[in-house]
Scaffold this motif. Structure first.
Motif, PDB file in Angstrom:
ATOM      1  N   ILE A 394       0.321  22.883   2.234  1.00  0.00           N
ATOM      2  CA  ILE A 394      -0.746  22.128   2.883  1.00  0.00           C
ATOM      3  C   ILE A 394      -1.522  23.085   3.770  1.00  0.00           C
ATOM      4  CG2 ILE A 394       0.507  19.928   2.842  1.00  0.00           C
ATOM      5  CD1 ILE A 394       1.260  20.406   5.762  1.00  0.00           C
ATOM      6  N   ASP A 395      -2.735  22.710   4.142  1.00  0.00           N
ATOM      7  CA  ASP A 395      -3.506  23.580   5.030  1.00  0.00           C
ATOM      8  C   ASP A 395      -3.416  23.066   6.471  1.00  0.00           C
ATOM      9  OD1 ASP A 395      -5.261  21.406   5.264  1.00  0.00           O
ATOM     10  OD2 ASP A 395      -6.623  22.196   3.740  1.00  0.00           O
ATOM     11  N   ALA A 396      -3.996  23.842   7.390  1.00  0.00           N
ATOM     12  CA  ALA A 396      -3.881  23.508   8.813  1.00  0.00           C
ATOM     13  C   ALA A 396      -4.566  22.190   9.142  1.00  0.00           C
ATOM     14  CB  ALA A 396      -4.479  24.637   9.652  1.00  0.00           C
ATOM     15  N   THR A 397      -5.642  21.862   8.421  1.00  0.00           N
ATOM     16  CA  THR A 397      -6.340  20.596   8.682  1.00  0.00           C
ATOM     17  C   THR A 397      -5.446  19.412   8.391  1.00  0.00           C
ATOM     18  OG1 THR A 397      -8.452  21.640   8.138  1.00  0.00           O
ATOM     19  CG2 THR A 397      -8.365  19.227   8.127  1.00  0.00           C
ATOM     20  N   ILE A 398      -4.751  19.472   7.247  1.00  0.00           N
ATOM     21  CA  ILE A 398      -3.827  18.380   6.885  1.00  0.00           C
ATOM     22  C   ILE A 398      -2.669  18.324   7.889  1.00  0.00           C
ATOM     23  CG2 ILE A 398      -2.234  17.542   5.119  1.00  0.00           C
ATOM     24  CD1 ILE A 398      -4.051  18.724   3.003  1.00  0.00           C
ATOM     25  N   GLY A 402      -1.878  15.045  10.159  1.00  0.00           N
ATOM     26  CA  GLY A 402      -0.591  14.359  10.182  1.00  0.00           C
ATOM     27  C   GLY A 402      -0.041  14.236  11.584  1.00  0.00           C
ATOM     28  N   LEU A 403      -0.250  15.285  12.384  1.00  0.00           N
ATOM     29  CA  LEU A 403       0.213  15.248  13.764  1.00  0.00           C
ATOM     30  C   LEU A 403      -0.555  14.204  14.568  1.00  0.00           C
ATOM     31  CD1 LEU A 403       2.256  16.761  15.516  1.00  0.00           C
ATOM     32  CD2 LEU A 403       0.448  18.361  16.138  1.00  0.00           C
ATOM     33  N   ASP A 404      -1.855  14.109  14.322  1.00  0.00           N
ATOM     34  CA  ASP A 404      -2.677  13.132  15.042  1.00  0.00           C
ATOM     35  C   ASP A 404      -2.287  11.700  14.724  1.00  0.00           C
ATOM     36  OD1 ASP A 404      -4.083  15.154  16.225  1.00  0.00           O
ATOM     37  OD2 ASP A 404      -5.778  15.084  14.842  1.00  0.00           O
ATOM     38  N   TYR A 405      -1.638  11.491  13.593  1.00  0.00           N
ATOM     39  CA  TYR A 405      -1.257  10.131  13.225  1.00  0.00           C
ATOM     40  C   TYR A 405      -0.310   9.526  14.260  1.00  0.00           C
ATOM     41  CZ  TYR A 405       0.255   6.134  10.494  1.00  0.00           C
ATOM     42  OH  TYR A 405       0.523   4.851  10.072  1.00  0.00           O
ATOM     43  N   SER A 489      -1.993  24.201  16.909  1.00  0.00           N
ATOM     44  CA  SER A 489      -1.648  22.788  16.737  1.00  0.00           C
ATOM     45  C   SER A 489      -1.376  22.125  18.080  1.00  0.00           C
ATOM     46  CB  SER A 489      -0.423  22.653  15.823  1.00  0.00           C
ATOM     47  OG  SER A 489      -0.705  23.129  14.522  1.00  0.00           O
ATOM     48  N   LEU A 490      -0.661  22.817  18.950  1.00  0.00           N
ATOM     49  CA  LEU A 490      -0.322  22.249  20.253  1.00  0.00           C
ATOM     50  C   LEU A 490      -1.581  22.020  21.093  1.00  0.00           C
ATOM     51  CD1 LEU A 490       1.863  21.395  22.273  1.00  0.00           C
ATOM     52  CD2 LEU A 490       1.980  23.781  23.026  1.00  0.00           C
ATOM     53  N   LYS A 491      -2.462  22.991  21.147  1.00  0.00           N
ATOM     54  CA  LYS A 491      -3.682  22.848  21.937  1.00  0.00           C
ATOM     55  C   LYS A 491      -4.575  21.750  21.375  1.00  0.00           C
ATOM     56  CE  LYS A 491      -4.960  27.206  21.837  1.00  0.00           C
ATOM     57  NZ  LYS A 491      -5.766  28.421  22.120  1.00  0.00           N
ATOM     58  N   SER A 492      -4.668  21.676  20.063  1.00  0.00           N
ATOM     59  CA  SER A 492      -5.490  20.635  19.441  1.00  0.00           C
ATOM     60  C   SER A 492      -4.966  19.243  19.794  1.00  0.00           C
ATOM     61  CB  SER A 492      -5.515  20.837  17.924  1.00  0.00           C
ATOM     62  OG  SER A 492      -6.210  19.785  17.289  1.00  0.00           O
ATOM     63  N   ALA A 498      -7.088  11.194  22.907  1.00  0.00           N
ATOM     64  CA  ALA A 498      -6.104  10.146  22.648  1.00  0.00           C
ATOM     65  C   ALA A 498      -4.718  10.496  23.180  1.00  0.00           C
ATOM     66  CB  ALA A 498      -6.021   9.877  21.135  1.00  0.00           C
ATOM     67  N   PHE A 499      -4.469  11.759  23.519  1.00  0.00           N
ATOM     68  CA  PHE A 499      -3.141  12.120  24.012  1.00  0.00           C
ATOM     69  C   PHE A 499      -2.989  11.561  25.428  1.00  0.00           C
ATOM     70  CE2 PHE A 499       0.351  14.718  25.507  1.00  0.00           C
ATOM     71  CZ  PHE A 499       1.145  14.812  24.373  1.00  0.00           C
TER      72      PHE A 499
END
Length: 818
Positions: A394-398, A402-405, A489-492, A498-499
């Motif tokens: 998978i790429d970083a966008t996916i 998934g993390l944002d879900y 990923s952590l910074k995003s 929403a966090f």
């Protein structure tokens, strides 16, 4: 009765209790968890007994200490805690002294009449409270009297200050929840918590109502009410501060723990037969409630540093909550395949497939996911997702999608494990040598290591060959590219709107460790994260000093603070200021128990005790020797940390003093006879005020019996049970219980707690006596300790028909030392 350590010169009797009470008050207002009420009650009795004072004098000093803290508080949140201590906590402690109604009222009324002459400190407190913009002109003395009346400590017709203040009543049925309430849970919770912060007359009852709501909602599985209450408490930490000022942490944590342990999805028949939309709402609500409760539990444990004493604040040692918190107190390990149950493997495979499949997360998957299990596997879910991204599946966008879900309200709790995993991997990798050729069980090359129940990895390339790489769970030694991906990923995730702020606050230490060393310039996401960290920390630790200490200089700062207190204290200048008389210059108590606590935790008990003893010996050569002894004894015997670390407990400090540190200055470094007498005073006061854990348990049991049956009818029963729990020879203790009252047994228990220290001290003095003759300082110390021994003969049990009988060595060994 002559006091063994009474000075030869006349001293104001009110000043004798000031340092002890000041230290106790500041400890209760500034240290969490707060020392138990039974400790404070016993300390009042100890100070009265060993200094030969009346109880109204001791209580007066306790109130003056609280008023001093209120006047010197520098923020509205700190003032709230001090107001609660002065108006609610101190009356509550005084009500537990065990006196009869008439005797208690006489004592408190006398105390308040004496307090009314201290117009200087009362006016300062009035002005301090008025700065909060509370409206009417404050009258602290009247508020104290109202608080005492609410506890039945005063009679209105005996105090003129209460003649124009009619009593108000609190209706426990006013705040109803669930199906019995006409208000929404949110409105009812907000009303209850809001009133708790302002209604001091009924504050204790309101705080108990908050605890009761937690218990009832958890027992009735009222997820909506419990979820809203936990969110409100998390967003208003001052309410939690007040709860834990008045009650032990377990009173709030145990019902929350029960809910987290017992919540199950779809086990209710009504839900099972409901429509799909109702099912979805119920399951999402349950998951969201689970997360809210869990986040509050973790917040309380972290904020009040209870991780080391989970045994005393949680109840079910085999429940999920205790085991998970105990397991993750230091780190959040990912789970290997071999350590997972079949159910965990199956659930993890389904979640990974759903996260990165075009179909997404189904309602059925959410409904059938046990929240406890989902929390456990969350670090491993993201670890496998990261491995798939590194392997090109998978790429970083996916990956980030998934993390944002998990930012949905019902799944926020899953992010606890994910963020902790990311942070610890970033920190660990930053301090480890990079070895791109090394692959662990959780490294980039193990994209297919997590097997699905069918034998193929849900993240394996379509049509590829599945496999499994063995190995035990541990940290990944990752490449620089992998670390950069985790940081991205952590910074995003953290910079997204929403966090939630409460997760930022909960995970502040991990986030700061992982990202704090990065430069903020030209990094918009990192700037947002640091701003949010700052915002969530404002007024969060309201009982602590906000400015950080200079850690390498903690011991030196403690020395300066010690000297400032003994040179300030209840000097004539301070007493004039308290009474409103004109003085030149300012005067402060300079009490900083936060500094003392930080020093103890940083330098350890040996250095802490050594610093106290060195400063005391210098002060003993000055007129401040008496106050130095009082402050040193208070610092040695009042807990500065929770019950989790026994190495930092008063018992450890006392052992360090009598077994190690004391013998550095004895006998060679004692310069004068008076200095030696002051040293004996310090040691004797420390022994007199020491309260072992066993002793405190006995006091708590007796207090509970008195509250259940009434003071007058429980003396014999409480005495018998307390004596039995000492595990001294049963025949002797039975006879003793029948022949003496609680006071004699209290002294027996106290003697049992300190007897080993007395024996240790006596043995050492006998060894040193031949080599310390003709030394004035040592002679003064020996004479002072001889006077102490006259007050404290060897441990004995009073028997019927005889004055006393010394216990045998075998009986003494049966005593459980706290």
């Amino acid at each position: 009765m002559a006091i063994w350590n009474a000075p030869t010169t006349e001293i104001d009797p009110q000043a004798l209790a000031s340092t002890d009470m000041l230290y106790l008050a500041y400890t209760m207002a500034r240290i969490r968890p707060v020392v138990p009420d039974v400790f404070a009650v016993q300390r009042l009795k100890d100070v009265q007994r060993i200094k030969g004072l009346t109880m109204d004098t001791v209580i007066l000093q306790f109130w003056l200490a609280g008023l001093t803290g209120l006047a010197e508080s520098n923020s509205s949140s700190q003032r709230l805690l001090w107001k609660c201590l002065v108006l609610v906590k101190i009356p509550s402690i005084v009500s537990k002294l065990g006196y009869s109604y008439e005797e208690l009222c006489d004592t408190v009324e006398s105390t308040l009449k004496q307090l009314s002459f201290y117009r200087g400190i009362l006016n300062e407190c009035d002005d301090c409270i008025a700065e909060d913009g509370t409206g009417e002109r404050a009258d602290v003395l009247k508020s104290i009297a109202i608080g005492c009346r609410a506890k039945g400590l005063v009679r209105s017709d005996q105090l003129n200050i209460l003649t124009d203040v009619p009593p108000t009543h609190y209706d426990p049925e006013q705040y109803k929840f669930g199906k019995y309430s006409e208000q929404s849970p949110a409105d009812a919770v907000n009303d209850l918590c809001g009133r708790t912060l302002s209604d001091f007359e009924h504050q204790e009852a309101l705080l108990d109502r908050i605890i009761q709501v937690c218990e009832e909602a958890a027992a009735n599985n009222d997820v909506l009410t419990l979820s809203k209450l936990c969110q409100t408490l998390d967003d208003n930490p001052l309410v939690v501060d007040l709860v834990l000022l008045m009650r032990p942490p377990s009173s709030l944590l145990v019902p929350l723990e029960s809910f987290v342990n017992n919540l199950q999805q779809n086990e209710d028949d009504d839900i099972g037969n409901a429509s799909n939309s109702i099912k979805d709402d119920t399951c999402n609500s349950n998951l969201e409630g689970f997360g809210d409760v869990l986040i509050l539990i973790m917040t309380i444990i972290r904020r009040y540093e209870l991780a080391e004493c989970l045994d005393s604040v949680l109840k079910d040692k085999q429940g999920f909550c205790y085991l998970w918190l105990h397991h993750t107190s230091a780190t959040i390990p990912t789970a290997s395949m071999s350590s997972m149950t079949a159910d965990m493997q199956g659930l993890m495979g389904r979640w990974i497939s759903a996260l990165f499949d075009s179909m997404g997360i189904s309602d059925d998957l959410i409904q059938t996911s046990k929240p406890q299990m989902l929390l456990e596997i969350s670090p491993s879910i993201f670890e496998q997702s990261l491995a798939a991204c590194q392997a090109g599946v998978i790429d970083a966008t996916i990956l980030n999608s998934g993390l944002d879900y998990f930012l949905q309200p019902c799944l926020l709790f899953v992010l606890i494990g994910v963020v902790q995993y990311l942070c610890q991997e970033i920190v660990f990798s930053a301090h480890s040598p990079l070895n791109p050729t090394h692959h662990s069980a959780h490294g980039a090359s193990s994209a297919s290591s997590m097997m699905s129940p069918t034998g193929s990895s849900p993240l394996a390339p379509r049509g590829g060959v599945s496999g499994s790489i063995g190995g035990k769970a541990g940290h990944t030694v990752t490449s620089g590219k992998s670390v950069a991906m985790m940081q991205s990923s952590l910074k995003s995730l953290l910079a997204g709107e929403a966090f939630p702020a409460r997760l930022i606050r909960l995970l502040k230490s991990e986030i700061s460790a992982a990202l704090g060393h990065h430069a903020i310039e030209n990094d918009h996401q990192l700037a947002i994260i640091h701003e949010r960290l700052t915002e969530t920390s404002v007024n969060y630790d309201s009982w602590k000093i906000s400015e950080p200490y200079d850690v390498p200089k903690l011991a030196q700062q403690t020395v300066f603070a010690y000297d400032a207190i003994i040179s300030g204290g209840r000097t004539p200048l301070v007493m004039k200021r308290e009474k409103g008389w004109p003085v030149f210059g300012g005067s402060s108590y300079h009490m900083d128990v936060d500094l003392f606590r930080a020093t103890l935790c940083y330098v350890g008990p040996a250095q802490f005790v050594t610093n106290i003893l060195k400063r005391f010996l210098k002060a003993a050569l000055t007129p401040n020797g008496r106050r130095a002894a009082e402050l040193g004894a208070a610092m040695m015997t009042t807990p500065l940390v929770g019950c989790g670390d026994k190495h930092l407990s008063p018992q450890s400090l006392l052992w360090t003093l009598l077994c190690q540190t004391l013998w550095i200055p004895v006998p060679s470094r004692l310069e004068t006879f008076t200095q030696g007498k002051h040293l004996a005073t310090f040691v004797g006061m420390t022994l007199d005020m020491f309260q072992s854990s066993t002793f405190m348990q006995h006091r708590q049991a007796q207090l509970q019996q008195q509250q259940g049956k009434g003071v007058d009818g429980t003396t014999a029963t409480a005495a018998g049970e307390a004596a039995a729990s000492m595990e001294v020879d049963s025949s002797q203790i039975t006879t003793a219980a029948a022949a003496v009252g609680v006071s004699a047994l209290e002294q027996l228990e106290r003697d049992a707690a300190v007897e080993p220290f007395r024996v240790m001290l006596e043995q050492r003095l006998k060894v040193l006596e031949p080599i310390a003759r003709d030394k004035p300082g040592f002679e003064g110390f020996v004479q002072g300790m001889a006077q102490y021994r006259e007050r404290h003969p060897p441990l004995s049990l009073p028997l019927q028909g005889t004055s006393s009988t010394t216990t045998t060595a075998s009986s003494l060994r049966k005593v459980r030392m706290g």
